[in-house]
Design an enzyme around this catalytic site. Structure first.
Site, PDB file in Angstrom:
ATOM      1  CG  HIS A 161      -1.891   1.061   1.344  1.00 40.97           C
ATOM      2  ND1 HIS A 161      -3.245   0.815   1.390  1.00 40.97           N
ATOM      3  CD2 HIS A 161      -1.764   2.411   1.420  1.00 40.97           C
ATOM      4  CE1 HIS A 161      -3.905   1.959   1.489  1.00 40.97           C
ATOM      5  NE2 HIS A 161      -3.016   2.939   1.515  1.00 40.97           N
ATOM      6  CB  CYS A 204      -3.015   8.752   6.603  1.00 39.97           C
ATOM      7  SG  CYS A 204      -3.203   8.306   8.343  1.00 39.97           S
TER       8      CYS A 204
END
Length: 311
Positions: free
Chosen positions: A217, A250
């Site tokens: 990822h 994020c």
């Protein structure tokens, strides 16, 4: 529509499973809340483009991720997607209860390789967070659910800097030992480089973590996501996380810019002769549609290039 010339490379996987995270990881960072019906249509369009694993939502408390507070309303709207895996993120046993009550068969937990991010994201130490996940994983497995373990900050941390490989391996092995079926290695702030990727993968193999159980990822903060993905493919990894249109990042790591765009990944894989089952044209159209819903252009270079040809 322009497509890449196919020139297969040796010793790469014949097929790559794309773990699409746009509907969860991508939308959780939006300043405004995307309507539930739009999210459901997004997932359906992604499935129609050929994606077979689409992370649907997160059963985190709405206080922490208000953009995904509609998980109970969204998940039932996806029940008609036969043949499509719909993983959901759960932070604890309460989140697991909510997911299982709706019939979720694939769940994910989200751990950190560093103490600083564990404290920022989960308000716990690394070991405390692992202790919290252990009953979640055990109960999910008892319910015959597939469990993915996300591990963030595998290559660098905004507070701690470079993260030692052995530190990442310790937490990764703990996740696998508690029963996770799959491990996703996260480059949360996008600082990884290819040799670093291959070194971590080799160390994980030495500690008994199979390559077939590993996904990657990557974030594209420094433009390295595709080169790092290729390095992982050369090691034998065949599961790659990506986000349609390059959505997301994020919310607890300010230097994380965005996920690897699924279209950019598919372009590279098609050129390498690697099968994904994804229709690049339909996927690009989906990301253009979603960008219109969000009121801004897609950051994906491939989406911009291909949509410009169509205009």
């Amino acid at each position: 529509m322009t497509l890449p010339m196919v020139v297969p490379a040796q010793d790469l996987p014949a097929h790559v499973r794309i773990h699409e995270v746009g509907a969860r990881d991508g939308l959780q960072n939006e300043k405004s809340v995307v309507p539930t019906e739009v999210k459901a249509e997004f997932v359906h369009r992604l499935a129609a483009a050929g994606l077979t694993t689409i992370e649907a939502t997160s059963f985190v408390h709405p206080k922490w991720v208000p953009q995904l507070a509609d998980a109970e309303q969204l998940f039932p709207l996806l029940g008609d997607l036969s043949g499509v895996a719909l993983p959901v993120l759960v932070p604890n046993e309460r989140g697991l209860d909510r997911a299982l009550a709706l019939g979720a068969h694939r769940i994910a937990v989200f751990a950190s390789a560093t103490e600083s991010f564990a404290k920022a994201n989960l308000n716990r130490t690394v070991d405390e967070s692992l202790a919290m996940f252990e009953p979640v994983v055990a109960r999910a497995k008892a319910d015959r659910a597939h469990v993915r373990g996300y591990l963030s900050m595998c290559f660098g941390d905004p507070w701690e800097g470079a993260v030692p490989v052995h530190q990442v391996v310790r937490v990764a092995k703990a996740l696998m030992d508690m029963g996770c079926d799959e491990l996703s290695l996260g480059d949360t702030i996008g600082v990884a480089t290819p040799a670093h990727v291959q070194t971590l993968l080799a160390e994980l193999n030495e500690e008994g973590v199979r390559t077939s159980a590993i996904g990657v990822h990557f974030h594209d903060t420094y433009g390295q996501a595709l080169s790092n993905t290729l390095a992982a493919l050369q090691h034998g990894v065949s599961t790659v996380d990506a986000s349609a249109g390059g959505l997301g990042g994020c919310p607890y790591a300010k230097s994380a810019t965005g996920n690897l765009a699924t279209e950019d990944l598919v372009w590279m894989l098609q050129g390498l002769g690697i099968d994904t089952g994804v229709d690049l044209g339909r996927l690009t159209a989906t990301s253009v549609w979603m960008a219109d819903q969000l009121g801004r252009p897609s950051p994906s270079r491939t989406v911009r290039a291909l949509s410009h040809q169509e205009s």
